[in-house]
Design an enzyme around this catalytic site. Structure first.
Site, PDB file in Angstrom:
ATOM      1  N   GLY A 200     -36.298   9.086  66.218  1.00 11.02           N
ATOM      2  CA  GLY A 200     -35.125   9.909  65.955  1.00 11.02           C
ATOM      3  C   GLY A 200     -33.868   9.128  65.632  1.00 11.02           C
ATOM      4  O   GLY A 200     -32.770   9.696  65.593  1.00 11.02           O
TER       5      GLY A 200
ATOM      6  N   ASN B   3     -44.760  16.395  64.985  1.00 10.80           N
ATOM      7  CA  ASN B   3     -44.327  16.736  66.346  1.00 10.80           C
ATOM      8  C   ASN B   3     -43.022  17.493  66.215  1.00 10.80           C
ATOM      9  O   ASN B   3     -41.983  16.904  65.928  1.00 10.80           O
ATOM     10  CB  ASN B   3     -44.122  15.444  67.166  1.00 10.80           C
ATOM     11  CG  ASN B   3     -43.493  15.733  68.525  1.00 10.80           C
ATOM     12  OD1 ASN B   3     -43.481  16.881  68.979  1.00 10.80           O
ATOM     13  ND2 ASN B   3     -42.974  14.700  69.179  1.00 10.80           N
TER      14      ASN B   3
ATOM     15  N   LYS C 132     -41.311  18.859  68.451  1.00 11.71           N
ATOM     16  CA  LYS C 132     -40.450  18.808  69.651  1.00 11.71           C
ATOM     17  C   LYS C 132     -39.966  20.236  69.960  1.00 11.71           C
ATOM     18  O   LYS C 132     -40.690  21.182  69.683  1.00 11.71           O
ATOM     19  CB  LYS C 132     -39.288  17.851  69.442  1.00 11.71           C
ATOM     20  CG  LYS C 132     -39.711  16.505  68.885  1.00 11.71           C
ATOM     21  CD  LYS C 132     -38.636  15.492  69.055  1.00 11.71           C
ATOM     22  CE  LYS C 132     -38.994  14.252  68.275  1.00 11.71           C
ATOM     23  NZ  LYS C 132     -38.414  13.064  68.840  1.00 11.71           N
TER      24      LYS C 132
ATOM     25  N   HIS D 148     -45.591  11.156  75.486  1.00  9.16           N
ATOM     26  CA  HIS D 148     -44.483  10.915  74.551  1.00  9.16           C
ATOM     27  C   HIS D 148     -43.330  10.281  75.331  1.00  9.16           C
ATOM     28  O   HIS D 148     -43.096  10.604  76.490  1.00  9.16           O
ATOM     29  CB  HIS D 148     -44.036  12.235  73.908  1.00  9.16           C
ATOM     30  CG  HIS D 148     -43.088  12.024  72.768  1.00  9.16           C
ATOM     31  ND1 HIS D 148     -41.758  11.744  72.956  1.00  9.16           N
ATOM     32  CD2 HIS D 148     -43.293  12.025  71.422  1.00  9.16           C
ATOM     33  CE1 HIS D 148     -41.185  11.581  71.764  1.00  9.16           C
ATOM     34  NE2 HIS D 148     -42.093  11.749  70.821  1.00  9.16           N
TER      35      HIS D 148
ATOM     36  N   GLU E 284     -45.328   4.361  69.204  1.00  8.74           N
ATOM     37  CA  GLU E 284     -44.000   4.865  68.876  1.00  8.74           C
ATOM     38  C   GLU E 284     -42.946   4.033  69.598  1.00  8.74           C
ATOM     39  O   GLU E 284     -42.638   4.307  70.774  1.00  8.74           O
ATOM     40  CB  GLU E 284     -43.863   6.323  69.317  1.00  8.74           C
ATOM     41  CG  GLU E 284     -44.805   7.277  68.643  1.00  8.74           C
ATOM     42  CD  GLU E 284     -44.231   8.683  68.590  1.00  8.74           C
ATOM     43  OE1 GLU E 284     -44.165   9.233  67.503  1.00  8.74           O
ATOM     44  OE2 GLU E 284     -43.821   9.207  69.638  1.00  8.74           O
TER      45      GLU E 284
ATOM     46  N   SER F 163     -39.194   7.480  63.077  1.00  7.39           N
ATOM     47  CA  SER F 163     -38.389   7.506  61.845  1.00  7.39           C
ATOM     48  C   SER F 163     -39.211   7.267  60.578  1.00  7.39           C
ATOM     49  O   SER F 163     -38.750   6.589  59.661  1.00  7.39           O
ATOM     50  CB  SER F 163     -37.233   6.502  61.946  1.00  7.39           C
ATOM     51  OG  SER F 163     -36.335   6.903  62.964  1.00  7.39           O
TER      52      SER F 163
ATOM     53  N   GLU G 226     -40.294  10.725  75.346  1.00 12.79           N
ATOM     54  CA  GLU G 226     -39.294  11.648  75.912  1.00 12.79           C
ATOM     55  C   GLU G 226     -39.781  12.210  77.245  1.00 12.79           C
ATOM     56  O   GLU G 226     -38.987  12.435  78.153  1.00 12.79           O
ATOM     57  CB  GLU G 226     -38.983  12.753  74.891  1.00 12.79           C
ATOM     58  CG  GLU G 226     -38.143  12.202  73.742  1.00 12.79           C
ATOM     59  CD  GLU G 226     -38.333  12.894  72.398  1.00 12.79           C
ATOM     60  OE1 GLU G 226     -38.886  14.005  72.350  1.00 12.79           O
ATOM     61  OE2 GLU G 226     -37.919  12.290  71.383  1.00 12.79           O
TER      62      GLU G 226
END
Ligand code: PEP
Length: 249
Positions: A169, A4, A6, A91, A163, A207, A93
């Protein structure tokens, strides 16, 4: 194993990364499939550089609509015009910054399926939600919205990615045991839909690095990874894919 990207990448650096990934992915064995989900402006570039390779490409979000007055949105069929395979939906985010509800995520997953694309449905709890009790409650809410909106046949065509938000991250992955517990729970939810729970890949994301990949992928219910930061470095992404290959041997 899906990268991904991003909102990273520029046309020049992408060319090098995509070419390298295409080159090493062909040497992977044991049924390790590799994909990259790129920003939409780079779909044509991905198609040009990957279509002769074993690597599939995808996008990171999709509209819940098929066409119309939705400025800035991209329909699943538009992505399909560029040979896309994967569509990340839900996701964390997007759930956090764009207030996407479980129902909206379910709609997006269905639009992807309608366009014959494979939705990668992301679920995961925040640290606060984990500390308040079991992450399963949050994950059940996110997952039920999607599973309830689909037939068993459709469920069999999706991919799920667990996730944990606190692992994305941050450099702090879930332990293999924490991840396996949630993956087993996801698998039990899938079994209740009537779909063959084993055919739905359940990926772990958050991560993942060359150092922790093998232990994570060795878990019984972890079928692969959704890789953020490390997928932007060809060497790291390769090492992670090789870890998956080793565990599958
Ligand atoms: C992600 O954003 O999907 C992700 C897993 O990121 P990272 O690997 O950088 O934690």
């Amino acid at each position: 194993m899906v990268g991904n990207w991003k909102m990273h990448g520029r046309i020049k650096e992408n060319a090098a990364l995509l070419t390298e990934v295409a080159a090493w992915a062909s040497a992977l064995q044991n049924d390790v499939h590799v994909g990259v989900c790129v920003p939409c402006p780079y779909l044509a570039q991905s198609q040009a550089l990957l279509s002769e390779s074993v690597v599939r490409w995808g996008i990171q979000d999709v509209s819940a609509h098929t066409h119309g007055a939705y400025t800035g949105e991209v329909a699943a069929e538009m992505a399909a015009d560029f040979g896309v395979t994967y569509v990340i939906v839900g996701h964390s985010e997007r759930r956090a910054y764009h207030r996407e509800s479980p129902e909206l995520v379910a709609e997006k997953a269905r639009r992807a399926l309608d366009a014959r694309l494979t939705p990668i449905v992301c679920v995961g709890e925040t640290l606060e939600q984990r500390e308040l009790g079991s992450p399963e409650r949050v994950i059940a809410e996110q997952l039920d919205a999607v599973l309830d909106a689909m037939t068993a046949e459709q469920v069999a065509s999706i991919v799920i990615a667990y996730e944990p938000v606190w692992a994305i991250g941050t450099g702090k992955s879930a332990t293999a045991e924490q991840a396996q517990d949630v993956h087993a729970f996801v698998r039990s939810k899938l079994a209740k839909t009537g779909a063959a729970a084993d055919v739905v890949p359940v990926l772990y994301g958050g991560s993942v690095k060359p150092e922790n990949a093998q232990e994570l992928f060795a878990q019984q219910d972890i079928d692969g990874g959704l890789i953020g930061g490390a997928s932007l470095k060809s060497k790291d992404f390769l090492a992670i894919c090789q870890a998956a290959q080793t565990v599958l041997q």
